[in-house]
Design a protein around this motif. Structure first.
Motif, PDB file in Angstrom:
ATOM      1  N   ASP A  17      58.512 -77.261  25.967  1.00 20.99           N
ATOM      2  CA  ASP A  17      58.238 -78.237  27.022  1.00 20.99           C
ATOM      3  C   ASP A  17      56.914 -77.940  27.721  1.00 20.99           C
ATOM      4  O   ASP A  17      56.144 -78.853  28.048  1.00 20.99           O
ATOM      5  CB  ASP A  17      59.372 -78.234  28.047  1.00 20.99           C
ATOM      6  N   GLU A  51      63.085 -74.028  23.871  1.00 24.07           N
ATOM      7  CA  GLU A  51      62.966 -75.377  24.411  1.00 24.07           C
ATOM      8  C   GLU A  51      62.038 -75.404  25.628  1.00 24.07           C
ATOM      9  O   GLU A  51      61.200 -76.301  25.765  1.00 24.07           O
ATOM     10  CB  GLU A  51      64.336 -75.929  24.787  1.00 24.07           C
ATOM     11  N   THR A  65      60.194 -85.898  16.553  1.00 17.28           N
ATOM     12  CA  THR A  65      61.508 -85.568  17.089  1.00 17.28           C
ATOM     13  C   THR A  65      61.383 -84.845  18.424  1.00 17.28           C
ATOM     14  O   THR A  65      60.562 -83.955  18.596  1.00 17.28           O
ATOM     15  CB  THR A  65      62.272 -84.665  16.107  1.00 17.28           C
ATOM     16  N   GLN A  66      62.235 -85.242  19.363  1.00  9.92           N
ATOM     17  CA  GLN A  66      62.423 -84.548  20.631  1.00  9.92           C
ATOM     18  C   GLN A  66      61.168 -84.525  21.504  1.00  9.92           C
ATOM     19  O   GLN A  66      61.086 -83.738  22.429  1.00  9.92           O
ATOM     20  CB  GLN A  66      62.908 -83.109  20.386  1.00  9.92           C
ATOM     21  N   LYS A  87      58.940 -85.457  24.565  1.00 15.25           N
ATOM     22  CA  LYS A  87      59.366 -85.845  25.895  1.00 15.25           C
ATOM     23  C   LYS A  87      58.249 -86.573  26.619  1.00 15.25           C
ATOM     24  O   LYS A  87      57.083 -86.480  26.237  1.00 15.25           O
ATOM     25  CB  LYS A  87      59.824 -84.604  26.663  1.00 15.25           C
ATOM     26  N   ARG A 121      60.789 -76.305  18.348  1.00 15.30           N
ATOM     27  CA  ARG A 121      61.962 -77.172  18.367  1.00 15.30           C
ATOM     28  C   ARG A 121      62.591 -77.361  16.994  1.00 15.30           C
ATOM     29  O   ARG A 121      63.814 -77.525  16.880  1.00 15.30           O
ATOM     30  CB  ARG A 121      61.583 -78.535  18.931  1.00 15.30           C
ATOM     31  N   ASN A 122      61.775 -77.345  15.963  1.00 17.63           N
ATOM     32  CA  ASN A 122      62.254 -77.736  14.635  1.00 17.63           C
ATOM     33  C   ASN A 122      62.113 -76.657  13.567  1.00 17.63           C
ATOM     34  O   ASN A 122      62.570 -76.829  12.449  1.00 17.63           O
ATOM     35  CB  ASN A 122      61.496 -78.982  14.165  1.00 17.63           C
TER      36      ASN A 122
END
Length: 655
Positions: A496, A492, A24-25, A27, A522-523
């Protein structure tokens, strides 16, 4: 009484997950990451393809699929997940360091391979290789993987390809779980007891196999989630390679106790017509480890003392610092003893090296990667540099930097140099500001105040991120997250930064650490899967002293403060007697029993193990007569109430 009061959480040698995290998520690679990874292609000798020839040399066969399940149908090993996106003919994606990608392309070469006459390996069935030596009547097995299921699958496969033969001996090269955990899949305790199967190990193997991770097992296990990447999604933005192998299998590891220990270098054994000579290397890659020379085949088994990577002086999951100087000295001894005779050298991870003219230079560079790291780290240390400074300054000479087998796929020069500093100097770097510095949560709040508040810090950090300054962003944003762990923008941005650092990492564990950190930011922290506590075999191999040492670190000092009492325990099957004493908020144990304890227990060690394994409760053991108790039972209940239960899923990237 709650049965969990005596259920001990012990020994995380490796953490073996049961499920993968969702992708998930994730990038894409940033432009700076793309540039950094492209630079690797220009900096290293990718035109050298010798490793690809060696990794495929001697190939005999491979299964159509390598998906291995346990008796309940649960998948414990699945190489197929990696094969969907990693292959020998695919270029590295932008999200993977090309050098790490190259290592993954090599490690994913799997199946049955002939090393030399009578020596075979099955690779790609687990983190490690399993080696089969063909004796007159059966197989001598070296290092039977992590899981019984993967070891059995490998045995079944070689029997299918070369003809069925019984296992006559298992030899453990050292005390890490990926070198003994699968033994129960290819032999039984009854076969060992009868002498049908011999179990050979270096001296003190059992002590270290059982105890190495008991005391700090919970913390090491949690950090192993980060190090091994086994919970990361299987794609180019997730798990790619563990450095030594793809990742770890997830079966319930067993332990067959040795029937013979090698106690000195030069000791010789002949098993089923195979002659062997051993070199003990304690304190190198493991506290109990040994290499093996096969004089009739001119073959040298190197355990894990020389693999096709720079190894760890200190593992990222945590452990005692290894001695880089001793490690180098043992490799020097290997060169002097057998180097000029060896026609092939092989080991428990990666692929072999053939021919003396290749083996000796290989060994010298393996020796020198540890000697260089030791000597140059100590040189800089003696000039007053700290571990962090040394890791930033130290660089390899070209002959080691451009050498594929000393690249940092598992260990790295940066963290190994810090480990050398730690071994000699400890945690304190000499700066008075760091003698009693503030802990992360306290310092984080202060930093945010001094730097203009969270919004200003995030704005400045985003600007640094946009310049590709990911290490700096990670340094700053960790304070923002610890000051306000509910801040989604802070988490976040830190995630990143971790993600791009992971995409750039050459080391498999470094990549895993960064990407697991990004996932949890993030999770959130996982709440299930991922844990593998000590197996029944490991618990049953614990001595009373190991058990009591572990109880001592579970003692909650606040609950024990002001208490003074003695507990006598008689283990009838061991014919040994102990006294546990609580005083000064410390638990001691002694075999010099006190005459008048507050409470006394009589039981077998087997009963104690059954209670630990939750086969029955302490109260049930009293009722069925397997535990006899006298004295103040309430005192013993109070003692049990003083023991901490550890939370495995503690926070790492958040407070």
């Amino acid at each position: 009484m709650n049965r969990s009061k005596l259920a001990l959480l012990v020994a995380f040698s490796l953490v073996l997950p049961h499920s993968s995290l969702a992708a998930t998520q994730s990038k894409p690679a940033s432009q700076y990451t793309k540039v950094a990874n492209a630079a690797v292609l220009k900096a290293l000798p990718f035109s050298d393809r010798q490793d690809f020839e060696d990794a495929q040399r001697g190939f005999i066969a491979k299964p159509d699929t390598v998906t291995i399940k346990d008796s309940q149908g649960n998948v414990v090993w699945d190489l197929e997940q990696y094969k969907t996106y990693i292959s020998i003919d695919k270029d590295a994606p932008d999200t993977v360091n090309p050098s790490l990608w190259r290592n993954a392309q090599l490690v994913i070469q799997h199946g049955l391979f002939k090393v030399t006459d009578n020596i075979y390996q099955v690779r790609g069935f687990d983190l490690s290789n399993i080696t089969f030596i063909k004796g007159k009547t059966g197989w001598i097995v070296f290092d039977p993987l992590i899981s019984p299921e993967t070891a059995k699958a490998a045995l079944d496969f070689i029997n299918e390809q070369l003809g069925e033969r019984p296992v006559v001996a298992i030899i453990y090269s050292h005390s890490h779980i990926d070198h003994y955990g699968g033994a129960t899949g290819i032999a039984t305790t009854e076969q060992v007891a009868s002498g049908e199967v011999q179990i050979i190990s270096p001296e003190h193997f059992t002590e270290h196999a059982v105890s190495e991770n008991v005391i700090a097992g919970n913390a090491m296990g949690r950090r192993a989630i980060y190090m091994y990447g086994a919970m990361l999604p299987r794609n180019a933005k997730g798990g790619v390679n563990g450095g030594l192998g793809m990742t770890v299998s997830t079966g319930l590891a067993g332990l067959l106790l040795p029937s013979h220990e090698i106690t000195k270098t030069g000791e010789k054994l002949s098993i089923d017509g195979i002659n062997m000579e051993f070199q003990l290397t304690p304190g190198s890659e493991a506290p109990a480890e040994m290499n093996t020379w096969f004089p009739d085949m001119k073959a040298l088994w190197m355990a894990e003392n020389s693999t096709n990577t720079m190894h760890n002086i200190l593992t990222l999951r945590g452990a005692e610092v290894r001695d880089a100087l001793i490690w180098a000295n043992f490799l020097d001894e290997t060169i002097d003893t057998w180097g000029s005779q060896a026609k092939v050298k092989f080991q428990s991870h990666h692929w072999p090296v053939w021919d003396t003219e290749n083996i000796i230079p290989y060994f010298k560079k393996q020796r020198d990667i540890y000697k260089f790291t030791h000597d140059q780290s100590v040189r800089l240390m003696n000039q007053g540099y700290t571990g962090e400074e040394i890791s930033e300054i130290i660089t390899l000479p070209a002959e080691l930097e451009q050498n594929w087998p000393t690249r940092g796929y598992y260990g790295t020069l940066r963290h190994n140099s810090r480990a050398v500093y730690q071994k000699y100097m400890g945690w304190y770097n000499g700066n008075p500001s760091n003698l009693n510095n503030l802990p992360p949560e306290m310092v984080a709040t202060k930093y945010m105040d001094f730097m203009g508040g969270e919004a200003a810090v995030i704005k400045k950090s985003q600007a640094s991120f946009d310049k590709g300054e990911y290490r700096w962003v990670a340094e700053v944003m960790k304070h923002a997250v610890f000051a306000n762990p509910k801040s989604r923008p802070a988490k976040e941005l830190l995630a990143d930064a971790f993600e791009q650092l992971g995409y750039q990492a050459e080391s498999g564990p470094w990549r895993s650490v960064y990407l697991q950190g990004a996932y949890e930011l993030r999770n959130g922290v996982p709440s299930a899967g991922g844990t593998q506590t000590a197996t029944p075999d490991t618990i049953r191999a614990m001595t009373p002293d190991m058990l009591f040492d572990f109880l001592a670190v579970r003692l909650d000092s606040a609950k024990a403060a002001g208490k003074v009492f003695d507990i006598n325990i008689d283990f009838t099957d061991l014919k040994s007697k102990y006294t546990l004493t609580i005083e000064n908020a410390v638990l001691h144990h002694s075999q010099n029993q006190v005459a008048k304890p507050d409470v006394a227990l009589v039981m077998s060690m087997n009963t104690m193990n059954s209670i630990q394994l939750k086969e029955f409760t302490f109260d049930e053991a009293i009722k069925n007569g397997s535990v006899k108790i006298s004295g103040d039972k309430k005192q013993f209940n109070e003692f049990l109430g003083m023991l901490d239960d550890f939370n495995f899923w503690f926070n790492i990237v958040t407070p």
